[in-house]
Design an enzyme around this catalytic site. Structure first.
Site, short mmCIF file in Angstrom:
data_model
loop_
_atom_site.label_atom_id
_atom_site.label_comp_id
_atom_site.label_asym_id
_atom_site.label_seq_id
_atom_site.Cartn_x
_atom_site.Cartn_y
_atom_site.Cartn_z
N CYS A 14 0.86 -1.46 0.27
CA CYS A 14 0.04 0.31 0.22
C CYS A 14 0.54 0.93 -0.43
O CYS A 14 2.32 0.91 0.35
CB CYS A 14 -0.92 0.06 1.02
SG CYS A 14 -0.34 0.11 2.65
N CYS A 88 -1.90 1.31 -3.84
CA CYS A 88 -0.92 2.34 -4.48
C CYS A 88 -0.60 2.61 -6.23
O CYS A 88 0.40 2.70 -7.07
CB CYS A 88 -0.05 1.34 -4.11
SG CYS A 88 1.23 -0.47 -4.73
N CYS A 92 3.93 0.01 -8.56
CA CYS A 92 4.19 -1.38 -8.02
C CYS A 92 4.81 -1.57 -10.07
O CYS A 92 3.80 -1.79 -10.45
CB CYS A 92 3.31 -2.07 -7.74
SG CYS A 92 3.90 -3.74 -6.87
#
Length: 136
Positions: A14, A88, A92
């Site tokens: 996150c 997020c 990533c």
């Protein structure tokens, strides 16, 4: 399963690594014992874990008071079989052969423990489901 071990490896991500991913990692660690390698990280980690999150987890008998937010790095993603993002977005890194899940959950940042409890309970439900998939 990762090449170095016969157990699955899961990474929870996150933004601040101070709430959702910390709760998810703690539940999976608690429920899976040593059957799953568990990591958590954040794309912009906070200085400390959210105190309301620590309190909410303490209520269910899991102590995360010693945890610290960690910065997401490419190695953590590369070493994981399953990568679960929680708000997020595109921060990533994506590698072929990994399983990616996006759990849309309310952000506990700035919330009191009363608001964190339902988020905690939903994370526990999802972690239990994930664990049964990994075991199957």
């Amino acid at each position: 399963m990762t090449a170095s071990t016969d157990r699955s490896s899961v990474l929870f991500v996150c933004v601040h690594n101070a709430g959702r991913s910390q709760m998810a990692a703690a539940f999976l660690t608690h429920l899976a014992a040593d059957r799953v390698e568990v990591r958590s990280a954040g794309s912009a980690p906070a200085d400390t874990v959210n105190p309301a999150v620590v309190e909410a987890m303490q209520e269910v008998g899991i102590d995360i008071s010693a945890e610290t937010p960690k910065l997401l790095d490419v190695d953590a993603v590369r070493a994981s079989d399953v990568v679960i993002t929680m708000g997020c977005g595109d921060t990533c890194p994506v590698f072929p052969g990994k399983r990616y899940l996006d759990w849309r959950l309310d952000d506990p940042a700035g919330q009191g423990v009363e608001a964190v409890r339902p988020i905690r309970d939903e994370i526990e439900r999802r972690v239990r489901g994930l664990l049964s998939e990994l075991a199957g």
